[in-house]
Design an enzyme around this catalytic site. Structure first.
Site, mmCIF file in Angstrom:
data_model
loop_
_atom_site.group_PDB
_atom_site.id
_atom_site.type_symbol
_atom_site.label_atom_id
_atom_site.label_comp_id
_atom_site.label_asym_id
_atom_site.label_seq_id
_atom_site.Cartn_x
_atom_site.Cartn_y
_atom_site.Cartn_z
ATOM 1 N N HIS A 146 0.820 -1.223 0.000
ATOM 2 C CA HIS A 146 0.000 0.000 0.000
ATOM 3 C C HIS A 146 0.853 1.273 0.000
ATOM 4 O O HIS A 146 0.351 2.354 -0.292
ATOM 5 C CB HIS A 146 -0.909 0.051 1.232
ATOM 6 C CG HIS A 146 -1.965 -1.012 1.258
ATOM 7 N ND1 HIS A 146 -2.840 -1.201 0.210
ATOM 8 C CD2 HIS A 146 -2.288 -1.949 2.196
ATOM 9 C CE1 HIS A 146 -3.652 -2.207 0.517
ATOM 10 N NE2 HIS A 146 -3.332 -2.678 1.708
ATOM 11 N N ASP A 185 -2.402 -10.541 -2.101
ATOM 12 C CA ASP A 185 -2.965 -10.004 -0.863
ATOM 13 C C ASP A 185 -4.431 -9.652 -1.149
ATOM 14 O O ASP A 185 -4.768 -9.257 -2.255
ATOM 15 C CB ASP A 185 -2.188 -8.745 -0.446
ATOM 16 C CG ASP A 185 -2.635 -8.177 0.891
ATOM 17 O OD1 ASP A 185 -1.921 -8.398 1.887
ATOM 18 O OD2 ASP A 185 -3.694 -7.506 0.939
ATOM 19 N N ASP A 278 -4.130 -12.591 3.572
ATOM 20 C CA ASP A 278 -5.380 -12.162 4.191
ATOM 21 C C ASP A 278 -6.600 -12.525 3.351
ATOM 22 O O ASP A 278 -7.725 -12.193 3.722
ATOM 23 C CB ASP A 278 -5.353 -10.661 4.531
ATOM 24 C CG ASP A 278 -4.675 -9.819 3.477
ATOM 25 O OD1 ASP A 278 -4.449 -10.331 2.367
ATOM 26 O OD2 ASP A 278 -4.384 -8.648 3.755
#
Ligand code: Q9C
Ligand code: ZN
Length: 654
Positions: A146, A185, A278
């Protein structure tokens, strides 16, 4: 320190592992709980250790990245921030600075951890590029994908993968001209996307939960129409899930029909995986359900490229057990010394095909292989997608109840040609079902006892499955059964089965709202069940609402043959509802000649709960009081007794 495999003469693959305790020194300054915490990499390291993996790998020590490499993707400003934030002179300002950013914390250990995280990926990437290692896994934190040029965000400080990617491209002697970055992810890799937006040497692929821009990091960066620009046009690929609960089947469908064909064409010199876990089953942030087997399949398919030169860098992943098991599965694939074990039975979501088609359409000007039509049978397999309800499992696949009218009409137009003049209102599936579901009248003649042990013990809550609607504490309304007549009788019984609580949350009840009954009886256990006498037709509708919401109503999920075999074998696991948590119908004897059925998890799920692969999870307060209310309403137990019963079920080890 380089602890090598004992048998260097063997022709086994050299897999690098990098980990450093100093990356555990980055944690929340106030000691508050946070999903991105030191236990994540500790759990992974301990798991690999106890699985005997470390001896089979090349274990490397982490080094801090040099600014010169970080500067290839981050601004001077950003570098200064991350370098200095942990120093004494920021002690008083640190928290205020962190608060300026989105989902970021800093402490005294943050700078060093961030430099080690980036440095670790650099270290292994260079070794893999040179061929000193075949592949590697960097067990690092804080994560990176990110982080943007001038902005830490989403638990990420340095964009570790981007730093390493730039280094490989810039060190010309490495001979790396084309890099494939696969970001699996569950969140979109916004930072990495931006850093290589115009660069055709980097094919950036991200598959992520998107929800039309509502899922973190919200906005339209993760949209499939974001394909890159200038010379980089066509080299940015986003696969945006419309909903949570995506699993192995969905990811593998994207691999087979998007990523792998493009990667073949691109032919990378090395593959870097932004390996967040995740999207793994049980993850508290992701709400998806990829299994360790799913990850190993995804990885295996990527090992066909770049002579297996793969660098994996940890990103997210917040369920410790699931995280560690998934990483272990991946490292075993990298080691290539044992065949993959496991299987995934479920089909992809209908929405997955829609997303795949949209992505292929968007990118086909750049990747002609995508112009080929998808096999028709794949696309229509699950049509018509008639949704009668939302689900009580953690299914977020539904697009809400509002889908009904639109989709129903589409289903009618597309599939139900002869009945195209039919008008169907928002709340009525009746007409379509009557035409398409002759099974309903047949099964409406057979009664069963539906035995409940969870929130359905509350009559008002159970009636939502029959009449439709929503009671207090529920997050979403149910559509109800087609036959809305109330249960003919209600009675309570005790059974020698074990009640327990597992999984993280349900869509209907929120966190800590999942009860299960051990499918097998055991004389030491005692569970209180509320039995509703309903028709087998209604039982089918309840089963579907308890499990999967999008289904083909042309056939029942549990017919007379299934009833017969459940009665013979004690339980039957329903293939079509495999995605749900309660797809195991258990026959628990009969009452007045009418079979008693309950629905719970399978025996193998019980094993997963026992081993910790699935989390056991005490009921949240709200849910617990719903259960107590149900039990007290049944007049079998006082409030204190009911509370003691729930407490015991949620604390006694399985
Ligand atoms: N409502 C990674 O997995 N969530 N980052 C904030 C605000 C932040 C996840 C929710 C999630 C960041 C690397
Ligand atoms: Zn993530």
């Amino acid at each position: 320190m380089e602890s090598n495999s004992d048998s260097t003469t063997e022709n086994r693959r050299r897999v690098g592992l990098i980990y450093d305790e100093r990356m555990c020194r980055h944690f929340t300054p106030d000691g508050e709980g946070h999903p991105e915490n030191p236990n994540r990499i500790l759990a992974i390291w301990n798991k690999l250790q106890s699985a005997g993996i470390l001896q089979r790998c090349v274990v490397l020590s982490a080094k801090e990245a040099e600014d010169e490499y970080i500067a290839a993707v981050h601004t001077k400003n950003h570098i200064d921030l991350i370098k200095n934030i942990s120093s004494k002179k920021f002690d008083s300002r640190r928290e205020r600075i962190a608060a300026k950013y989105n989902s970021i914390y800093f402490n005294e250990g943050s700078s060093e951890a961030a430099y080690l995280a980036a440095g670790s990926v650099l270290e292994v990437a260079e070794k893999v590029a040179k061929g000193v290692l075949d592949s590697a896994f960097a067990i690092i934190r804080p994560p990176g994908h990110h982080a943007e040029e001038n902005e830490p965000m989403g638990f990420c400080l340095h964009n570790n993968v981007a730093v390493a990617t730039s280094l490989l491209l810039n060190k010309r002697e490495l001979g790396i001209n084309k890099i494939l970055i696969v970001d699996w992810d569950v969140h979109h890799g916004n930072g990495t996307q931006k850093m290589f937006w115009n660069d055709p040497r980097v094919l950036f692929f991200s598959v992520h939960r998107y929800e039309f821009g509502r899922f973190y990091p919200a906005g339209d960066d993760g949209s499939h129409i974001k394909i890159g620009e200038g010379p980089g046009a066509g080299y940015n690929i986003n696969v945006p899930w419309e909903n949570g609960w995506c699993g192995d089947a969905d990811y593998l469908a994207v691999w087979d029909h998007v990523l792998i064909p493009i990667a073949k064409d691109f032919s990378p010199d090395i593959v870097i995986i932004s390996a967040g876990f995740d999207a793994a089953v049980g993850d508290p942030l992701g709400g998806c359900c990829v299994t360790p087997y799913g990850y190993s399949m995804m990885l295996k398919k990527l090992m066909k490229f770049a002579q297996g030169k793969i660098v994996m860098a940890l990103e997210g992943g917040y369920n410790l057990a699931s995280l560690a098991n998934s990483v272990l599965a991946c490292v075993e694939v990298l080691l290539e010394d044992k065949p993959l074990v496991g299987s995934s039975e479920a089909d992809p979501f209908e929405s997955t095909w829609r997303v795949i088609e949209a992505v292929r359409e968007e990118l086909s000007p750049f990747w002609p292989i995508l112009k080929d039509e998808l096999p028709r049978k794949l696309i229509i397999r699950q049509a018509p997608p008639i949704q009668i309800s939302t689900s009580d499992s953690d299914v977020e696949n539904d697009n809400g109840t509002h889908i009904v009218s639109e989709d129903l009409e589409k289903a009618i137009q597309d599939v139900v040609q002869p009945f195209s003049e039919l008008r169907v209102g928002v709340n009525s599936n009746d007409d379509v079902n009557a035409i398409y579901a002759p099974w309903r009248s047949e099964l409406s003649n057979t009664d069963v006892w539906y035995a409940t042990f969870g929130s359905n013990m509350c009559k008002s809550r159970f009636l939502c499955y029959i009449e439709g609607g929503q009671v207090e504490g529920m997050r979403k309304p149910c559509a109800g059964s087609l036959d809305k007549s109330p249960p003919k009788e209600i009675l309570w019984k005790t059974f020698s089965h074990r009640l327990f609580f597992g999984r993280d949350q349900t869509k209907t009840w929120g966190p800590g709202g999942v009860a299960f009954l051990h499918p097998e009886s055991n004389s030491q256990d005692k569970a209180y069940l509320c039995l509703y006498r309903i028709t087998l037709e209604q039982f089918n509708d309840v089963l579907v609402q308890e499990n999967i919401s999008s289904f083909d109503t042309s056939s029942p999920v549990f017919d007379l043959t299934d009833l017969d075999s459940a009665m013979k074998k004690r339980y039957i696991s329903l293939e079509v509802l495999k995605r749900g948590w309660y797809h195991n119908v258990v026959y628990m004897g009969n009452e007045n000649g009418i079979p008693i059925l309950t629905m719970t998890c399978t025996l193998s799920d019980v094993e997963s709960f026992k081993s910790g692969k699935f989390p056991l999870c005490a009921p949240a307060k709200e849910y617990a009081s719903t259960l107590v209310g149900g039990l007290v309403g049944g007049k079998l137990l006082s409030e204190d007794e009911a509370m003691a019963y729930i407490l015991e079920a949620s604390t006694k080890p399985l």
